[in-house]
Motif scaffolding. Structure first.
Motif, PDB file in Angstrom:
ATOM      1  N   VAL A   1       0.847  -1.185   0.000  1.00  0.00           N
ATOM      2  CA  VAL A   1       0.000   0.000   0.000  1.00  0.00           C
ATOM      3  C   VAL A   1       0.888   1.242   0.000  1.00  0.00           C
ATOM      4  O   VAL A   1       1.798   1.367   0.803  1.00  0.00           O
ATOM      5  N   HIS A   2       0.642   2.125  -0.951  1.00  0.00           N
ATOM      6  CA  HIS A   2       1.356   3.392  -1.043  1.00  0.00           C
ATOM      7  C   HIS A   2       0.328   4.496  -0.883  1.00  0.00           C
ATOM      8  O   HIS A   2      -0.323   4.888  -1.852  1.00  0.00           O
ATOM      9  N   PRO A   3       0.153   5.003   0.324  1.00  0.00           N
ATOM     10  CA  PRO A   3      -0.879   6.014   0.549  1.00  0.00           C
ATOM     11  C   PRO A   3      -0.692   7.268  -0.291  1.00  0.00           C
ATOM     12  O   PRO A   3      -1.664   7.942  -0.615  1.00  0.00           O
ATOM     13  N   GLU A   4       0.542   7.561  -0.703  1.00  0.00           N
ATOM     14  CA  GLU A   4       0.781   8.754  -1.515  1.00  0.00           C
ATOM     15  C   GLU A   4       0.015   8.683  -2.835  1.00  0.00           C
ATOM     16  O   GLU A   4      -0.491   9.680  -3.323  1.00  0.00           O
TER      17      GLU A   4
ATOM     18  N   LEU B   1       3.549  14.398 -13.788  1.00  0.00           N
ATOM     19  CA  LEU B   1       3.835  13.214 -14.597  1.00  0.00           C
ATOM     20  C   LEU B   1       4.925  13.594 -15.588  1.00  0.00           C
ATOM     21  O   LEU B   1       4.783  14.556 -16.351  1.00  0.00           O
ATOM     22  N   SER B   2       6.025  12.861 -15.542  1.00  0.00           N
ATOM     23  CA  SER B   2       7.191  13.172 -16.348  1.00  0.00           C
ATOM     24  C   SER B   2       7.738  11.895 -16.965  1.00  0.00           C
ATOM     25  O   SER B   2       7.525  10.805 -16.429  1.00  0.00           O
TER      26      SER B   2
ATOM     27  N   VAL C   1       7.628   6.487 -17.554  1.00  0.00           N
ATOM     28  CA  VAL C   1       6.835   7.580 -16.998  1.00  0.00           C
ATOM     29  C   VAL C   1       6.926   7.515 -15.480  1.00  0.00           C
ATOM     30  O   VAL C   1       6.958   6.429 -14.898  1.00  0.00           O
ATOM     31  N   PHE C   2       6.972   8.676 -14.862  1.00  0.00           N
ATOM     32  CA  PHE C   2       7.129   8.781 -13.421  1.00  0.00           C
ATOM     33  C   PHE C   2       6.093   9.747 -12.872  1.00  0.00           C
ATOM     34  O   PHE C   2       5.970  10.867 -13.369  1.00  0.00           O
ATOM     35  N   LEU C   3       5.378   9.333 -11.850  1.00  0.00           N
ATOM     36  CA  LEU C   3       4.453  10.201 -11.132  1.00  0.00           C
ATOM     37  C   LEU C   3       5.195  10.683  -9.892  1.00  0.00           C
ATOM     38  O   LEU C   3       5.565   9.887  -9.029  1.00  0.00           O
ATOM     39  N   VAL C   4       5.433  11.990  -9.840  1.00  0.00           N
ATOM     40  CA  VAL C   4       6.259  12.583  -8.788  1.00  0.00           C
ATOM     41  C   VAL C   4       5.389  13.438  -7.883  1.00  0.00           C
ATOM     42  O   VAL C   4       4.659  14.315  -8.368  1.00  0.00           O
TER      43      VAL C   4
ATOM     44  N   ASN D   1       9.157  13.009  -4.427  1.00  0.00           N
ATOM     45  CA  ASN D   1       9.453  11.584  -4.486  1.00  0.00           C
ATOM     46  C   ASN D   1       8.659  10.948  -5.621  1.00  0.00           C
ATOM     47  O   ASN D   1       7.523  11.333  -5.872  1.00  0.00           O
ATOM     48  N   VAL D   2       9.248   9.952  -6.261  1.00  0.00           N
ATOM     49  CA  VAL D   2       8.523   9.178  -7.264  1.00  0.00           C
ATOM     50  C   VAL D   2       7.582   8.247  -6.514  1.00  0.00           C
ATOM     51  O   VAL D   2       8.015   7.446  -5.688  1.00  0.00           O
TER      52      VAL D   2
END
Length: 158
Positions: free
Chosen positions: A19-22, A65-66, A111-114, A120-121
């Motif tokens: 689980v990643h609450p972010e 999103l990068s 693709v990275f959601l930062v 943080n990614v």
């Protein structure tokens, strides 16, 4: 032996569903320009599918999103938001790996959601388009947005 196999299988299944609450906190996203204008196709798919609300003002975004991370992204984030305020614990984490990430070139497909605040990614994926044709880019955007949507649902159910 059967109990061991069952326990091992459950452990592996649980490890894949961390689980990643972010990720659950992200409601709005700002897309940085991407190779072949993939950002435009992603904006359509994310909005149309209700995965995330795409915003045109970076100050309204929960995340960015990068298609790249590293010094190039750091510079873009500085120009959008100014210097990141860090505490001593964050500085210790950054220097424990030799400082900020080097590089910054775009790798077609990543693709990275930062997270906008922590930088943080919080999610990433790799789907390389086979060509720069609009149909292929649309298909690639569908794959990326679909995976993000599935990952958000998995996290929500846990």
């Amino acid at each position: 032996m059967k109990w061991f196999c069952l326990f091992a299988a459950l452990s592996v299944a649980h490890a894949g569903s961390e689980v990643h609450p972010e990720l659950m906190e992200v409601k709005t996203v700002y897309l940085l320009p991407m190779t072949y204008s993939l950002d435009q196709f992603l904006a359509i798919r994310l909005t149309k599918g209700g995965v995330l609300q795409v915003v045109t003002d970076p100050n309204l975004a929960d995340a960015i999103l990068s298609e790249h991370i590293g010094t190039g992204l750091e510079e873009q984030l500085k120009s959008l938001y100014g210097e990141k305020k860090t505490d001593s614990a964050d500085k210790d984490k950054a220097t424990s790996f030799g400082g900020p990430m080097a590089g910054g070139t775009r790798s077609k497909g990543a693709v990275f959601l930062v997270d906008r605040k922590t930088r943080n990614v919080i999610w990433s994926d790799y789907v390389r388009p086979k060509s720069s044709q609009p149909d292929e880019l649309n298909h690639t955007a569908d794959k990326i947005a679909g995976q993000l949507e599935r990952d958000k649902k998995v996290k929500k159910e846990k």
